[in-house]
Design a protein around this motif. Structure first.
Motif, mmCIF file in Angstrom:
data_model
loop_
_atom_site.group_PDB
_atom_site.id
_atom_site.type_symbol
_atom_site.label_atom_id
_atom_site.label_comp_id
_atom_site.label_asym_id
_atom_site.label_seq_id
_atom_site.Cartn_x
_atom_site.Cartn_y
_atom_site.Cartn_z
ATOM 1 N N MET A 1 0.786 -1.167 0.094
ATOM 2 C CA MET A 1 0.066 -0.098 -0.020
ATOM 3 C C MET A 1 1.004 1.450 -0.005
ATOM 4 N N THR A 2 1.936 1.304 0.726
ATOM 5 C CA THR A 2 2.765 2.445 0.812
ATOM 6 C C THR A 2 3.473 2.616 -0.543
ATOM 7 N N THR A 3 3.532 1.615 -1.650
ATOM 8 C CA THR A 3 4.170 1.747 -2.618
ATOM 9 C C THR A 3 3.307 2.742 -3.769
ATOM 10 N N SER A 4 1.908 2.065 -3.476
ATOM 11 C CA SER A 4 0.745 2.778 -4.254
ATOM 12 C C SER A 4 0.638 4.132 -3.701
ATOM 13 N N PHE A 5 0.855 4.406 -2.615
ATOM 14 C CA PHE A 5 0.476 5.745 -2.208
ATOM 15 C C PHE A 5 1.641 6.657 -2.510
ATOM 16 N N ARG A 6 3.011 5.986 -2.427
ATOM 17 C CA ARG A 6 3.975 6.942 -3.278
ATOM 18 C C ARG A 6 3.852 7.211 -4.575
ATOM 19 N N SER A 7 3.409 6.253 -5.348
ATOM 20 C CA SER A 7 3.279 6.679 -7.155
ATOM 21 C C SER A 7 2.340 7.487 -7.155
ATOM 22 N N HIS A 8 1.028 7.526 -6.253
ATOM 23 C CA HIS A 8 -0.098 8.541 -6.347
ATOM 24 C C HIS A 8 0.356 9.621 -6.231
ATOM 25 N N SER A 9 1.048 9.845 -4.930
ATOM 26 C CA SER A 9 1.782 11.249 -4.263
ATOM 27 C C SER A 9 2.582 11.758 -5.672
ATOM 28 N N ARG A 10 3.512 10.788 -6.254
ATOM 29 C CA ARG A 10 4.416 11.486 -7.120
ATOM 30 C C ARG A 10 3.788 11.714 -8.374
ATOM 31 N N THR A 11 2.628 11.213 -8.679
ATOM 32 C CA THR A 11 1.802 11.434 -10.090
ATOM 33 C C THR A 11 1.172 12.817 -9.808
ATOM 34 N N ARG A 12 0.816 12.986 -8.771
ATOM 35 C CA ARG A 12 -0.049 14.311 -8.124
ATOM 36 C C ARG A 12 1.063 15.391 -8.180
ATOM 37 N N SER A 13 2.151 15.165 -7.795
ATOM 38 C CA SER A 13 3.194 16.144 -7.542
ATOM 39 C C SER A 13 3.706 16.701 -9.147
ATOM 40 N N VAL A 14 3.828 15.712 -9.949
ATOM 41 C CA VAL A 14 4.221 15.853 -11.345
ATOM 42 C C VAL A 14 2.889 16.729 -12.009
ATOM 43 N N PHE A 15 2.041 16.244 -11.581
ATOM 44 C CA PHE A 15 0.523 17.022 -12.399
ATOM 45 C C PHE A 15 0.607 18.486 -11.701
ATOM 46 N N VAL A 16 0.709 18.510 -10.262
ATOM 47 C CA VAL A 16 0.868 20.087 -9.904
ATOM 48 C C VAL A 16 1.897 21.119 -10.591
ATOM 49 N N ARG A 17 3.150 20.379 -10.608
ATOM 50 C CA ARG A 17 4.243 21.194 -11.383
ATOM 51 C C ARG A 17 3.880 21.521 -12.812
ATOM 52 N N LEU A 18 3.320 20.577 -13.582
ATOM 53 C CA LEU A 18 3.055 20.726 -14.932
ATOM 54 C C LEU A 18 1.865 22.040 -14.951
ATOM 55 N N LEU A 19 0.983 21.892 -13.972
ATOM 56 C CA LEU A 19 0.133 23.065 -13.954
ATOM 57 C C LEU A 19 0.595 24.417 -13.773
ATOM 58 N N ALA A 20 1.463 24.279 -12.556
ATOM 59 C CA ALA A 20 2.154 25.356 -12.129
ATOM 60 C C ALA A 20 2.964 26.170 -13.466
ATOM 61 N N VAL A 21 3.736 25.349 -14.087
ATOM 62 C CA VAL A 21 4.489 25.741 -15.431
ATOM 63 C C VAL A 21 3.574 26.290 -16.337
ATOM 64 N N LEU A 22 2.470 25.496 -16.304
ATOM 65 C CA LEU A 22 1.658 25.943 -17.625
ATOM 66 C C LEU A 22 0.994 27.556 -17.239
ATOM 67 N N PHE A 23 0.413 27.551 -15.776
ATOM 68 C CA PHE A 23 -0.184 29.023 -15.678
ATOM 69 C C PHE A 23 1.026 30.174 -15.587
ATOM 70 N N VAL A 24 2.198 29.645 -15.220
ATOM 71 C CA VAL A 24 3.098 30.756 -15.183
ATOM 72 C C VAL A 24 3.526 31.150 -16.768
ATOM 73 N N SER A 25 3.640 30.216 -17.586
ATOM 74 C CA SER A 25 3.908 30.598 -19.018
ATOM 75 C C SER A 25 2.665 31.209 -19.607
ATOM 76 N N MET A 26 1.460 30.819 -19.143
ATOM 77 C CA MET A 26 0.450 31.725 -19.765
ATOM 78 C C MET A 26 0.262 33.179 -19.311
ATOM 79 N N GLN A 27 0.473 33.355 -18.133
ATOM 80 C CA GLN A 27 0.489 34.672 -17.216
ATOM 81 C C GLN A 27 1.654 35.555 -18.027
#
Length: 141
Positions: A1-27
């Motif tokens: 379960m911890t592996t699944s949680f870490r991979s989900h957390s990592r995917t969420r972190s990558v997604f948040v970073r991608l959104l942040a880069v997208l918003f900053v570039s649009m601005q």
């Protein structure tokens, strides 16, 4: 379960970073473009020819106002029923060449004489503008 949680957390972190880069570039791209569109920053500088043309027009208007400020000219305008505001409005509608021609005619006249010629010219000009439908100085026409 911890592996699944870490991979989900990592995917969420990558997604948040991608959104942040997208918003900053649009601005970064959209805000300066919107600001330039609102303020008119892309219109460029005014050329020397345009500045000289505006100064020339102001000088011609001053010369005409000086000719019309004489007592005989102002009394003739009153006799014809033309208000000074109407004269200013008509002068604003003249092209630069028409204004220069009128100023030259007003300046060529001897002091105190010939103001009637300028007034007749202005009266004819007012009548022509009225017939063309640009003005409504003489409602009976």
């Amino acid at each position: 379960m911890t592996t699944s949680f870490r991979s989900h957390s990592r995917t969420r972190s990558v997604f948040v970073r991608l959104l942040a880069v997208l918003f900053v570039s649009m601005q970064t791209l959209l805000v300066p473009a919107a600001h330039a569109a609102v303020t008119g920053a892309g219109q460029g500088m005014i050329g020397t020819a345009e500045v000289l043309q505006q100064e020339s027009r102001a000088e011609n208007e001053a010369r005409i106002h000086a000719a019309l400020a004489r007592d005989d000219a102002s009394s003739a305008l009153e006799r014809f029923g033309v208000a000074p505001e109407q004269v200013d409005e008509r002068l604003d509608r003249l092209s630069d060449s028409e204004l220069a021609s009128l100023a030259d005619q007003a300046e060529d006249l001897p002091a105190g004489e010939g103001a009637l010629g300028v007034l007749v010219f202005i009266l004819v000009l007012l009548i022509i503008l009225d017939l063309l439908g640009v003005t409504n100085v003489f409602p009976a026409i």
